[in-house]
Design a protein around this motif. Structure first.
Motif: not given
Length: 200
Positions: A57-64
């Protein structure tokens, strides 16, 4: 989160009003010791306050390593920098949102994100916006690892967070502020753990 390894310990005694100010420390990132690669979901669920529902629900953007990713299924290796954000505003937010309909506008393919940078056995996790604010107390109460020079720079910029009623103990001693800054700046990896006080 430090496993069986031991690190120099800085204990911070913080009032409830001071704790939120340390959310910006999480933007610099905390360190997770890594041996073999670990699935991202497994790593995140091991962090305090992170549940599968919260991630969905909360983590909408992930960068690796600076590249947007669409799923939590990738494996992460030592040397990787993982950044998590809640929804970001505007077109940038739409482009980088995981599984978003505008993901094709990204300029670099997600596959490039699997190339970890050389590192001394740690993965760096950076938290931004509401995720940092919501999880800072959980993380600091359990204790996080940070690189000493980064914490030194943060402490110098946010010196007001260390004014009374904040107290500290470093390796069971209570050094003066200049001595504390000098000490942590010379430490590659430092463990920080927060304790609540009743100060205003």
């Amino acid at each position: 989160m430090s496993g069986t390894l031991t690190f120099p310990l800085l204990s911070l005694y913080l009032s409830p009003h001071t704790m939120p100010g340390f959310a910006s420390l999480l933007q610099h990132g905390f360190l997770v010791p890594m041996g073999q690669p670990v699935p991202m979901m497994e790593l995140l669920l091991a962090l305090p306050g992170f549940s599968a529902q919260y991630l969905e629900k909360t983590v909408q953007t992930i960068f690796i390593n600076g590249v947007a990713a669409d799923t939590l299924d990738q494996e992460l290796a030592a040397g990787t920098t993982l950044a998590l954000s809640a929804a970001m505003p505007g077109l940038a937010g739409a482009i980088f949102r995981r599984q978003g309909i505008h993901g094709s506008l990204r300029s670099r393919p997600v596959a490039e994100a699997t190339k970890a940078q050389p590192n001394a056995g740690y993965l760096r996790v950076k938290l931004f916006n509401s995720i940092a604010t919501e999880r800072v107390a959980d993380l600091l109460h359990e204790g996080i690892l940070v690189d000493g020079p980064s914490f030194h720079d943060f402490a110098r910029r946010r010196e007001e967070l260390f004014a009374p009623p904040t107290r500290w103990q470093f390796e069971k001693r209570e050094p003066e502020w200049p001595a504390l800054l000098q000490a942590v700046n010379a430490i590659p990896v430092l463990r920080i753990q927060a304790h609540d006080t009743q100060g205003a």
